[in-house]
Design a protein around this motif. Structure first.
Motif, PDB file in Angstrom:
ATOM      1  N   THR A   2      30.530 -27.284 -45.389  1.00  0.00           N
ATOM      2  CA  THR A   2      29.408 -27.749 -44.592  1.00  0.00           C
ATOM      3  C   THR A   2      29.829 -27.882 -43.147  1.00  0.00           C
ATOM      4  O   THR A   2      30.972 -28.181 -42.843  1.00  0.00           O
ATOM      5  CB  THR A   2      28.864 -29.102 -45.094  1.00  0.00           C
ATOM      6  OG1 THR A   2      27.782 -29.490 -44.256  1.00  0.00           O
ATOM      7  CG2 THR A   2      29.932 -30.184 -45.053  1.00  0.00           C
ATOM      8  N   SER A   3      28.923 -27.637 -42.233  1.00  0.00           N
ATOM      9  CA  SER A   3      29.238 -27.723 -40.820  1.00  0.00           C
ATOM     10  C   SER A   3      28.652 -28.973 -40.187  1.00  0.00           C
ATOM     11  O   SER A   3      28.656 -29.125 -38.987  1.00  0.00           O
ATOM     12  CB  SER A   3      28.697 -26.485 -40.093  1.00  0.00           C
ATOM     13  OG  SER A   3      27.324 -26.353 -40.316  1.00  0.00           O
ATOM     14  N   ASP A 144      22.104 -25.213 -42.857  1.00  0.00           N
ATOM     15  CA  ASP A 144      22.791 -26.191 -43.702  1.00  0.00           C
ATOM     16  C   ASP A 144      21.939 -26.516 -44.924  1.00  0.00           C
ATOM     17  O   ASP A 144      20.708 -26.435 -44.885  1.00  0.00           O
ATOM     18  CB  ASP A 144      23.070 -27.469 -42.908  1.00  0.00           C
ATOM     19  CG  ASP A 144      24.320 -28.196 -43.399  1.00  0.00           C
ATOM     20  OD1 ASP A 144      24.735 -27.943 -44.544  1.00  0.00           O
ATOM     21  OD2 ASP A 144      24.867 -29.006 -42.641  1.00  0.00           O
ATOM     22  N   GLN A 220      25.479 -21.827 -40.903  1.00  0.00           N
ATOM     23  CA  GLN A 220      26.481 -22.759 -40.422  1.00  0.00           C
ATOM     24  C   GLN A 220      26.335 -22.877 -38.901  1.00  0.00           C
ATOM     25  O   GLN A 220      25.249 -23.180 -38.426  1.00  0.00           O
ATOM     26  CB  GLN A 220      27.861 -22.357 -40.920  1.00  0.00           C
ATOM     27  CG  GLN A 220      27.938 -22.387 -42.451  1.00  0.00           C
ATOM     28  CD  GLN A 220      29.293 -22.008 -43.002  1.00  0.00           C
ATOM     29  OE1 GLN A 220      30.193 -21.586 -42.300  1.00  0.00           O
ATOM     30  NE2 GLN A 220      29.443 -22.173 -44.310  1.00  0.00           N
ATOM     31  N   ALA A 337      33.741 -19.941 -40.288  1.00  0.00           N
ATOM     32  CA  ALA A 337      32.400 -20.480 -40.556  1.00  0.00           C
ATOM     33  C   ALA A 337      31.325 -19.596 -39.924  1.00  0.00           C
ATOM     34  O   ALA A 337      31.383 -19.258 -38.739  1.00  0.00           O
ATOM     35  CB  ALA A 337      32.290 -21.895 -40.002  1.00  0.00           C
TER      36      ALA A 337
END
Length: 457
Positions: A2-3, A144, A220, A337
């Motif tokens: 996850t960012s 996301d 992301q 990412a």
């Protein structure tokens, strides 16, 4: 990965002719309903045909070209540091009109069935201008799993300069801009424009990106957009970093470094490209499906393993040329990412490639329902004529069906001149937008994917 930890709201701050190489960076770079017998795009295209030949799949191969970090940091530092998405949202200066406030011609561009549950029309100047054309959409639902970028719900809409409009300045040709839309309050959407640019001279300057923006994917912290069809160079996709939005401080018609600071042709914010994906087979061929494909649109599939970027090529709605649809896996490496999965040579290979006889594709979406053995591919057909609705097909290797207009046999029920598709997984909504400025007819709208599936069934 996850960012979210990397994109929390902040109050302050935080390229490409063909391939990019090292630090050298340049860029050349209710409506009328028709039956299935009245338009070629409404004729049943049949099931998808898998492309298995290695020589054919190799035509879809990409090569990754990333800009040197030093170049990006130099530009960032020279322009006073990065600006967060939240800062752009806080400065939104264009209101969107809710569905009830849309003009009759705008509402008429919405799908007949399934009905749009949310619809918005642009600020008056953007709704009617012939200078710019809306082409693509992606959302923080792509970025996301929780549907947010930090604390915000955001929609991005890509617009391209209308190069066919007579009398336009040469410097405007191919310009690309993104509407960053604050979608936190569904009854009060507002937006701000960001111009897409590319760093040059080792980050000492920047110039405008020339891109069609037929499709966009915000995954992301990266934004991937289609290039100018690859027809005059080898680039298929450009890559931007949502953490690298910069602010111009001089209001002038120039783009780049000017006396007294930085200018972006009147725009306050710019986003510099951090790389591109070029076609290893060379410039694309838009005349048939036997050569290197010209990218028409892209979207994100979160139901694949790993998550993937889906693409389609485009041919005229008046023709009969079958189009290809395919996917590229995103990288799962922690230091990559938002980038596509590449091999040791920085090449990106396609997966799940198919041919479809659905013509005039303006958008594509792949989605695998829970418990299903294969993904459904949604392909949007645009008849290309004014006052005509499109058709939304759902295809697989076993069948092809279309969303119907009620209980009848008419299938031209989708929006008029509808462009790219984007699925907001957290809300279950399929988002898209219409292009035409005639009358005007530009609408950003959402339809539950479950409603589309029910209409198809």
């Amino acid at each position: 990965m996850t960012s979210r930890g990397r994109h929390r709201r902040r109050k302050k701050g935080r390229v490409l002719r063909g391939a990019l190489s090292g630090t050298a960076l340049a860029l050349t770079a209710a409506a009328t309903i028709i039956s299935t017998s009245q338009a070629a795009g409404s004729d049943n295209p049949g099931p998808l045909t898998s492309i298995t030949s290695s020589s054919e799949v190799n035509k879809l191969q990409l090569h990754e070209n990333l800009v040197n970090e030093t170049t990006l940091d130099t530009l960032q530092s020279g322009m006073g540091g990065n600006v967060g998405v939240d800062t752009v949202l806080d400065s939104a200066n264009h209101p969107m009109r809710n569905k009830a406030d849309c003009d009759a011609t705008e509402s008429a561009a919405l799908p007949v069935e399934p009905a749009a549950t949310r619809a918005y029309c642009w600020d008056d100047g953007d709704a009617k201008t012939q200078k710019w054309l809306p082409q693509s959409v992606t959302t923080s639902g792509d970025a996301d799993n929780d549907g947010k970028w930090g604390d915000d719900r955001v929609i991005l809409a890509g617009w391209t300069h209308n190069d066919d409009k007579a009398g336009e300045p040469a410097d405007d040709k191919g310009l690309a801009r993104v509407a960053v839309i604050d979608a936190n309050d569904p009854d009060n959407l507002t937006y701000r424009w960001v111009l897409l640019v590319a760093p040059v001279s080792g980050g000492q300057d920047f110039e405008a990106v020339r891109s069609r923006l037929g499709g966009m994917v915000w995954y992301q912290d990266k934004l991937i957009v289609t290039a100018k069809n690859g027809a005059d160079h080898d680039s298929a996709l450009y890559v931007f970093d949502m953490n690298r939005i910069l602010q111009a401080d001089v209001d002038s018609p120039e783009v780049g470094k000017v006396d007294g600071g930085w200018s972006a042709r009147g725009y306050q914010y710019v986003m510099p490209a951090i790389g591109s994906y070029s076609l290893t087979g060379g410039a694309c061929d838009a005349s048939n499906d036997n050569g290197v494909p010209c990218f028409g649109s892209i979207s994100l599939d979160r139901t694949s393993t790993p998550d993937s970027l889906v693409a389609n090529e485009w041919f005229s709605s008046g023709g009969t040329e079958p189009a290809r649809v395919w996917r590229y896996d995103f990288s799962t490496a922690s230091d990559r990412a938002g980038l596509l999965g590449s091999d040791a040579r920085d090449n990106v290979n396609a997966d799940d490639a198919y041919e479809t006889k659905a013509v005039g594709l303006q958008g594509v979406l792949s989605h695998k329902p829970s418990g299903a053995s294969e993904a459904d591919w949604y392909t949007g057909y645009d008849p290309g004529s004014r006052d005509r609705h499109g058709t939304l097909w759902r295809q697989s290797e076993g069948t092809a069906k279309a969303a119907k207009c009620g209980s009848g046999v008419a299938y031209a029920c989708w929006g008029r001149h509808t462009e790219s598709l984007s699925y907001w997984q957290e809300t279950g909504e399929l988002w898209t937008l219409t292009e035409s400025a005639a009358n005007p007819e530009r609408v950003l709208y959402a339809v539950p994917l479950s409603a589309v599936a029910a209409s198809v069934e």
